[in-house]
Design an enzyme around this catalytic site. Structure first.
Site, PDB file in Angstrom:
ATOM      1  N   ASN A   8       2.711   4.295   8.375  1.00 40.92           N
ATOM      2  CA  ASN A   8       3.525   4.113   7.167  1.00 40.92           C
ATOM      3  C   ASN A   8       2.858   4.896   6.036  1.00 40.92           C
ATOM      4  O   ASN A   8       1.838   4.468   5.509  1.00 40.92           O
ATOM      5  CB  ASN A   8       3.609   2.622   6.813  1.00 40.92           C
ATOM      6  CG  ASN A   8       4.343   2.391   5.506  1.00 40.92           C
ATOM      7  OD1 ASN A   8       5.065   3.273   5.017  1.00 40.92           O
ATOM      8  ND2 ASN A   8       4.172   1.208   4.931  1.00 40.92           N
ATOM      9  N   LYS A  10       4.043   5.449   3.109  1.00 43.43           N
ATOM     10  CA  LYS A  10       4.445   4.960   1.783  1.00 43.43           C
ATOM     11  C   LYS A  10       4.899   6.149   0.914  1.00 43.43           C
ATOM     12  O   LYS A  10       5.531   7.062   1.423  1.00 43.43           O
ATOM     13  CB  LYS A  10       3.301   4.181   1.136  1.00 43.43           C
ATOM     14  CG  LYS A  10       2.671   3.182   2.105  1.00 43.43           C
ATOM     15  CD  LYS A  10       1.727   2.237   1.459  1.00 43.43           C
ATOM     16  CE  LYS A  10       1.050   1.386   2.528  1.00 43.43           C
ATOM     17  NZ  LYS A  10       0.503   0.169   2.034  1.00 43.43           N
ATOM     18  N   HIS A  94       9.046  -4.635   3.968  1.00 45.01           N
ATOM     19  CA  HIS A  94       7.601  -4.432   3.731  1.00 45.01           C
ATOM     20  C   HIS A  94       7.200  -5.246   2.500  1.00 45.01           C
ATOM     21  O   HIS A  94       7.988  -5.369   1.553  1.00 45.01           O
ATOM     22  CB  HIS A  94       7.308  -2.946   3.523  1.00 45.01           C
ATOM     23  CG  HIS A  94       5.837  -2.651   3.527  1.00 45.01           C
ATOM     24  ND1 HIS A  94       5.048  -2.866   2.430  1.00 45.01           N
ATOM     25  CD2 HIS A  94       5.023  -2.185   4.503  1.00 45.01           C
ATOM     26  CE1 HIS A  94       3.796  -2.544   2.733  1.00 45.01           C
ATOM     27  NE2 HIS A  94       3.756  -2.120   3.980  1.00 45.01           N
ATOM     28  N   GLU A  96       5.456  -4.581   0.053  1.00 41.81           N
ATOM     29  CA  GLU A  96       5.568  -3.864  -1.233  1.00 41.81           C
ATOM     30  C   GLU A  96       7.002  -3.896  -1.743  1.00 41.81           C
ATOM     31  O   GLU A  96       7.246  -3.852  -2.951  1.00 41.81           O
ATOM     32  CB  GLU A  96       5.044  -2.421  -1.068  1.00 41.81           C
ATOM     33  CG  GLU A  96       3.522  -2.414  -0.961  1.00 41.81           C
ATOM     34  CD  GLU A  96       2.950  -1.307  -0.107  1.00 41.81           C
ATOM     35  OE1 GLU A  96       3.657  -0.326   0.184  1.00 41.81           O
ATOM     36  OE2 GLU A  96       1.774  -1.429   0.293  1.00 41.81           O
ATOM     37  N   GLU A 166       2.227  -8.884   8.663  1.00 38.04           N
ATOM     38  CA  GLU A 166       1.380  -8.236   7.665  1.00 38.04           C
ATOM     39  C   GLU A 166       1.028  -9.226   6.552  1.00 38.04           C
ATOM     40  O   GLU A 166       1.807  -9.392   5.602  1.00 38.04           O
ATOM     41  CB  GLU A 166       2.112  -7.046   7.052  1.00 38.04           C
ATOM     42  CG  GLU A 166       2.438  -5.951   8.033  1.00 38.04           C
ATOM     43  CD  GLU A 166       2.422  -4.588   7.372  1.00 38.04           C
ATOM     44  OE1 GLU A 166       1.656  -3.732   7.825  1.00 38.04           O
ATOM     45  OE2 GLU A 166       3.139  -4.393   6.378  1.00 38.04           O
ATOM     46  N   GLY A 172      -3.773  -2.720   2.401  1.00 39.37           N
ATOM     47  CA  GLY A 172      -4.374  -1.753   1.481  1.00 39.37           C
ATOM     48  C   GLY A 172      -5.616  -2.267   0.765  1.00 39.37           C
ATOM     49  O   GLY A 172      -6.050  -1.676  -0.220  1.00 39.37           O
ATOM     50  N   SER A 212      -4.951  -3.249   6.723  1.00 30.21           N
ATOM     51  CA  SER A 212      -6.296  -2.662   6.796  1.00 30.21           C
ATOM     52  C   SER A 212      -6.760  -2.414   8.232  1.00 30.21           C
ATOM     53  O   SER A 212      -7.933  -2.608   8.563  1.00 30.21           O
ATOM     54  CB  SER A 212      -7.299  -3.538   6.030  1.00 30.21           C
ATOM     55  OG  SER A 212      -6.929  -3.584   4.659  1.00 30.21           O
TER      56      SER A 212
HETATM   57  C1  PEP Z   1       1.050  -1.021   5.470  1.00 33.35           C
HETATM   58  O1  PEP Z   1       1.356  -0.073   4.782  1.00 33.35           O
HETATM   59  O2  PEP Z   1       1.926  -1.686   5.993  1.00 33.35           O
HETATM   60  C2  PEP Z   1      -0.367  -1.341   5.654  1.00 33.35           C
HETATM   61  C3  PEP Z   1      -0.676  -2.282   6.506  1.00 33.35           C
HETATM   62  O3  PEP Z   1      -1.276  -0.627   4.920  1.00 33.35           O
HETATM   63  P1  PEP Z   1      -2.872  -0.564   5.185  1.00 33.35           P
HETATM   64  O4  PEP Z   1      -3.053  -0.209   6.642  1.00 33.35           O
HETATM   65  O5  PEP Z   1      -3.357   0.492   4.277  1.00 33.35           O
HETATM   66  O6  PEP Z   1      -3.427  -1.912   4.889  1.00 33.35           O
END
Ligand code: PEP
Length: 255
Positions: A8, A10, A94, A96, A166, A172, A212
């Site tokens: 992803n 973003k 997601h 975000e 998630e 992040g 992460s």
């Molecule tokens: C994500 O964008 O869904 C995500 C899990 O980001 P990261 O791996 O940077 O935590």
């Protein structure tokens, strides 16, 4: 069940960066056998990524879509437009988008339905905030998000879904969930899916962990039978680290 690992990006990467990434990652594609690898670039890079990934084993995903198939929605992108580009998957809900853009469970349900109507496979993201985990309400938040998104779907359509667990506090932040906690959450998700779709159909739905994920910790997640892949943000930005992560996941499952 084939593991699915999705990148992803973003709101990162212009077309030049996309071309550079695709050229590099495609060199390693034979090292990804047995893993479904998916790149989800921003909309502006989808046509270019589609050209690069065409005739490769890598798949293309979008990061969102609109809930209608077409119409007067300035600035929005509809499922059939994505399908037309060769997009196969679409991330929906997601954190975000839930927490920054303010998407509700109802909105997310309408997007899941729109994706399926357009022939796209939704990657439905669910997960609790840190406060919800501390209050002990993680499971109720997750089941509410899941059940709201699945409401009204034909059980046969549910098989098309991938669920990404998630936890919001892990995205992040560099602070991944404890693998045992991710296992518990993904096992709980499977139970909810079994009740909603029936055990046979629920078995076909893949559940990813996201938050992460890196080359050093991917193995500790996918070695659990409850977790069939990962949704990766930061560690998917560079082709070398993303490739290493996929290979590490493959190795962990083979062991
Ligand atoms: C994500 O964008 O869904 C995500 C899990 O980001 P990261 O791996 O940077 O935590």
């Amino acid at each position: 069940m084939e593991m699915i690992i999705a990148a992803n990006w973003k709101m990162h990467k212009k077309t030049g960066d996309t071309a550079e990434f695709c050229r590099a990652i495609l060199k390693d594609q034979q090292l990804f056998k047995g893993v479904e690898v998916l790149i989800c670039p921003p909309y502006t890079s989808l046509p270019l990524a589609a050209e690069f990934l065409n005739d490769s084993s890598l798949k293309l995903g979008a990061q969102d879509l609109h809930w209608e198939q077409e119409g007067a929605f300035t600035g929005e992108i509809a499922g059939p437009m994505l399908a037309d580009l060769g997009v196969e998957y679409v991330i929906i809900g997601h954190s975000e988008r839930r927490h920054i853009i303010g998407e509700s469970n109802n909105r997310i349900r309408s997007k899941v339905k729109a994706a399926l109507e357009a022939g796209l496979k939704p990657i439905l993201c669910v997960g609790e905030t840190e406060a919800e985990r501390e209050q002990g309400s993680a499971n109720s938040v997750i089941s509410e998000q899941l059940l709201a998104a699945l409401e009204g779907l034909a059980p046969g359509d549910m098989e098309e879904l991938v669920i990404a667990y998630e936890p919001v506090w892990a995205i992040g932040t560099g602070k991944a969930a404890q693998p045992g906690d991710a296992d518990a959450a993904c096992s709980f998700i499977r139970e909810v899916l079994q009740n909603a779709a029936g055990p046979e159909r629920a078995q076909k739905i893949r559940i990813q962990y996201g938050g992460s994920v890196k080359v050093d910790n991917i193995g500790s997640f996918v070695e659990f039978a409850s977790i069939q892949g990962a949704l990766v943000g930061g560690a998917s930005m560079q082709p070398d680290s993303f490739s290493a992560l996929i290979q590490a996941a493959r190795k962990a499952v083979q062991n």
